[in-house]
Enzyme design. Structure first.
Site, PDB file in Angstrom:
ATOM      1  N   CYS A  10       0.867  -1.183   0.000  1.00 14.26           N
ATOM      2  CA  CYS A  10       0.000   0.000   0.000  1.00 14.26           C
ATOM      3  C   CYS A  10       0.903   1.233   0.000  1.00 14.26           C
ATOM      4  O   CYS A  10       2.119   1.118  -0.118  1.00 14.26           O
ATOM      5  CB  CYS A  10      -1.002  -0.014   1.153  1.00 14.26           C
ATOM      6  N   CYS A  82      -4.460  -0.446  -2.159  1.00 18.41           N
ATOM      7  CA  CYS A  82      -5.054   0.875  -2.369  1.00 18.41           C
ATOM      8  C   CYS A  82      -4.791   1.291  -3.813  1.00 18.41           C
ATOM      9  O   CYS A  82      -3.868   0.783  -4.457  1.00 18.41           O
ATOM     10  CB  CYS A  82      -4.482   1.901  -1.390  1.00 18.41           C
ATOM     11  N   CYS A  89       2.823   1.191  -8.264  1.00 18.94           N
ATOM     12  CA  CYS A  89       3.665   0.041  -7.940  1.00 18.94           C
ATOM     13  C   CYS A  89       4.757  -0.084  -8.999  1.00 18.94           C
ATOM     14  O   CYS A  89       4.501   0.130 -10.185  1.00 18.94           O
ATOM     15  CB  CYS A  89       2.810  -1.219  -7.902  1.00 18.94           C
TER      16      CYS A  89
END
EC number: 1.20.4.4
Length: 131
Positions: A10, A82, A89
């Protein structure tokens, strides 16, 4: 049989991914190596520690960690928790499966919000394990 590796990610590795790591170690620990990390580090939220303690899972020794590329490359499954982590990412190697399990951020919200998100994450990991 070698254990598989699951990596929960996250934004700040403060609440959701910490709770997911706690649940993951509790539920998946026999079959999976379980890690969590963030795009940034915000420290482990004390309310996340307290919420997990309420279900007898101790995450008080967890640290807030940045994404480790070695763990990322060795993972069998990366789970973003999230939308920020989902969008930001790092590039995931083609051999690594990625899933997005979106949960509300309880940080700065009421105690009942921490409990709700904790329970939702736990339920999702139990469903994952059962399948």
């Amino acid at each position: 049989m070698d254990k598989k590796t699951i990596y929960f990610i996250c934004t700040g590795n403060s609440c959701r991914s910490q709770m997911a790591e706690g649940w993951g170690r509790e539920i998946l620990g026999e079959e999976w190596n379980v890690y969590s990390a963030g795009i940034e580090t915000h420290g482990v939220n004390p309310k996340a520690i307290e919420a997990m303690k309420e279900v007898d899972i101790d995450i008080s020794n967890h640290t807030s960690d940045l994404i480790d590329n070695k763990i990322l490359r060795q993972s069998d499954l990366v789970v973003t928790l999230c939308s920020d982590a989902d969008e930001n990412c790092p590039v995931i190697p083609p051999n690594v499966k990625k899933e997005h399990w979106g949960f509300d951020d309880p940080a700065g919200k009421s105690w009942s919000e921490f409990q709700r998100v904790r329970d939702e994450i736990g339920q999702k990991i139990k469903q994952f394990y059962d399948n």
